[in-house]
Design an enzyme around this catalytic site. Structure first.
Site, PDB file in Angstrom:
ATOM      1  N   PHE A 181     -19.642  16.462 -41.785  1.00 15.09           N
ATOM      2  CA  PHE A 181     -19.446  15.517 -42.874  1.00 15.09           C
ATOM      3  C   PHE A 181     -17.961  15.496 -43.226  1.00 15.09           C
ATOM      4  O   PHE A 181     -17.317  16.538 -43.248  1.00 15.09           O
ATOM      5  CB  PHE A 181     -20.291  15.925 -44.084  1.00 15.09           C
ATOM      6  CG  PHE A 181     -20.480  14.819 -45.072  1.00 15.09           C
ATOM      7  CD1 PHE A 181     -21.451  13.851 -44.870  1.00 15.09           C
ATOM      8  CD2 PHE A 181     -19.680  14.735 -46.198  1.00 15.09           C
ATOM      9  CE1 PHE A 181     -21.630  12.822 -45.790  1.00 15.09           C
ATOM     10  CE2 PHE A 181     -19.848  13.714 -47.117  1.00 15.09           C
ATOM     11  CZ  PHE A 181     -20.824  12.749 -46.915  1.00 15.09           C
TER      12      PHE A 181
ATOM     13  N   ALA B  33     -21.377  20.703 -45.535  1.00 15.80           N
ATOM     14  CA  ALA B  33     -20.842  21.942 -46.108  1.00 15.80           C
ATOM     15  C   ALA B  33     -21.952  22.919 -46.486  1.00 15.80           C
ATOM     16  O   ALA B  33     -21.804  24.130 -46.312  1.00 15.80           O
ATOM     17  CB  ALA B  33     -19.977  21.627 -47.326  1.00 15.80           C
ATOM     18  N   PHE B  34     -23.077  22.428 -46.972  1.00 14.14           N
ATOM     19  CA  PHE B  34     -24.160  23.317 -47.370  1.00 14.14           C
ATOM     20  C   PHE B  34     -24.694  24.110 -46.176  1.00 14.14           C
ATOM     21  O   PHE B  34     -25.062  25.279 -46.300  1.00 14.14           O
ATOM     22  CB  PHE B  34     -25.287  22.525 -48.043  1.00 14.14           C
ATOM     23  CG  PHE B  34     -26.337  23.393 -48.662  1.00 14.14           C
ATOM     24  CD1 PHE B  34     -26.102  24.023 -49.874  1.00 14.14           C
ATOM     25  CD2 PHE B  34     -27.545  23.602 -48.030  1.00 14.14           C
ATOM     26  CE1 PHE B  34     -27.064  24.844 -50.450  1.00 14.14           C
ATOM     27  CE2 PHE B  34     -28.516  24.413 -48.593  1.00 14.14           C
ATOM     28  CZ  PHE B  34     -28.270  25.047 -49.805  1.00 14.14           C
TER      29      PHE B  34
ATOM     30  N   THR C  35     -21.086  10.877 -58.706  1.00 17.02           N
ATOM     31  CA  THR C  35     -22.200  11.593 -59.340  1.00 17.02           C
ATOM     32  C   THR C  35     -21.868  13.083 -59.415  1.00 17.02           C
ATOM     33  O   THR C  35     -20.931  13.555 -58.778  1.00 17.02           O
ATOM     34  CB  THR C  35     -23.498  11.415 -58.526  1.00 17.02           C
ATOM     35  OG1 THR C  35     -23.368  12.117 -57.292  1.00 17.02           O
ATOM     36  CG2 THR C  35     -23.793   9.938 -58.284  1.00 17.02           C
TER      37      THR C  35
ATOM     38  N   HIS D 176     -23.249  15.402 -57.942  1.00 16.90           N
ATOM     39  CA  HIS D 176     -23.601  16.065 -56.686  1.00 16.90           C
ATOM     40  C   HIS D 176     -22.447  16.930 -56.169  1.00 16.90           C
ATOM     41  O   HIS D 176     -22.655  18.036 -55.680  1.00 16.90           O
ATOM     42  CB  HIS D 176     -23.994  15.020 -55.637  1.00 16.90           C
ATOM     43  CG  HIS D 176     -24.301  15.596 -54.298  1.00 16.90           C
ATOM     44  ND1 HIS D 176     -25.448  16.322 -54.052  1.00 16.90           N
ATOM     45  CD2 HIS D 176     -23.614  15.564 -53.133  1.00 16.90           C
ATOM     46  CE1 HIS D 176     -25.458  16.706 -52.795  1.00 16.90           C
ATOM     47  NE2 HIS D 176     -24.351  16.264 -52.215  1.00 16.90           N
TER      48      HIS D 176
ATOM     49  N   PHE E 118     -12.743  31.456 -46.120  1.00 16.88           N
ATOM     50  CA  PHE E 118     -13.183  30.258 -46.825  1.00 16.88           C
ATOM     51  C   PHE E 118     -12.136  29.162 -46.655  1.00 16.88           C
ATOM     52  O   PHE E 118     -11.044  29.244 -47.220  1.00 16.88           O
ATOM     53  CB  PHE E 118     -13.367  30.600 -48.308  1.00 16.88           C
ATOM     54  CG  PHE E 118     -13.895  29.466 -49.129  1.00 16.88           C
ATOM     55  CD1 PHE E 118     -15.260  29.278 -49.252  1.00 16.88           C
ATOM     56  CD2 PHE E 118     -13.038  28.606 -49.795  1.00 16.88           C
ATOM     57  CE1 PHE E 118     -15.769  28.241 -50.028  1.00 16.88           C
ATOM     58  CE2 PHE E 118     -13.532  27.565 -50.561  1.00 16.88           C
ATOM     59  CZ  PHE E 118     -14.899  27.382 -50.678  1.00 16.88           C
TER      60      PHE E 118
END
Length: 158
Positions: free
Chosen positions: A19, A53-54, A82, A84, A109
């Site tokens: 993404f 990313a999740f 939003t 999110h 990270f």
């Protein structure tokens, strides 16, 4: 990173989100360039793509159990219209932090959380501000530190 000895013998997993590909591709290239500058052989760097990313969390958890000396997580979460963005950024940040705490293998990270696409592109550009390169350099520095303290940074075999 200067002073990294035995860089060619290190195995590094680079886990990257698909993404926001245009941004993340720059982070991946920055990380690979930094690893190469430090002497890590190209065939010792495995780039793995995950949907978003999740999904970095599940892939990183598995990679930390494999025979890597370091894991570098890369992604880009850009604020939208939003809430999110906040929920996703919080979950990814907290999840990767928890994985890093649980492991003796360095987990770096390199997930951008920016307000705009322009900010994300600025942090993934091919220059000294590339956050993918910074994440890879941090991972290598931690490998060196852990080895200095008497471990190889890898999970026990068995």
């Amino acid at each position: 990173m200067q002073g990294m000895d035995e860089g060619s013998s290190l195995r590094v997993a680079v886990i990257a989100s698909r993404f926001n590909t245009a941004v993340v591709d720059g982070l991946v290239q920055g990380a690979l360039d930094a690893l190469a500058r430090s002497g890590v052989a190209a065939d010792c760097c495995e780039v793995v793509r995950v949907p978003g990313a999740f999904e970095l969390l599940a892939a990183a958890r598995r990679a930390l159990k494999l025979r890597y000396d370091a894991v570098v997580c890369l992604g880009a979460i850009v604020r939208g219209e939003t809430p999110h963005y906040k929920h996703l950024a919080d979950a990814v940040c907290h999840g990767l932090a928890e994985l890093a705490r649980e492991s003796d293998v360095p987990l770096a990270f390199g997930v951008l959380t920016t307000d705009t696409a322009e900010q994300a592109f600025a942090r993934s550009a091919a220059n000294e501000c590339n956050k993918g390169a910074e994440a890879a350099e941090a991972a290598l520095e931690m490998v060196q530190l852990l080895r200095k303290w008497g471990g190889n940074g890898r999970p026990p075999s068995g």
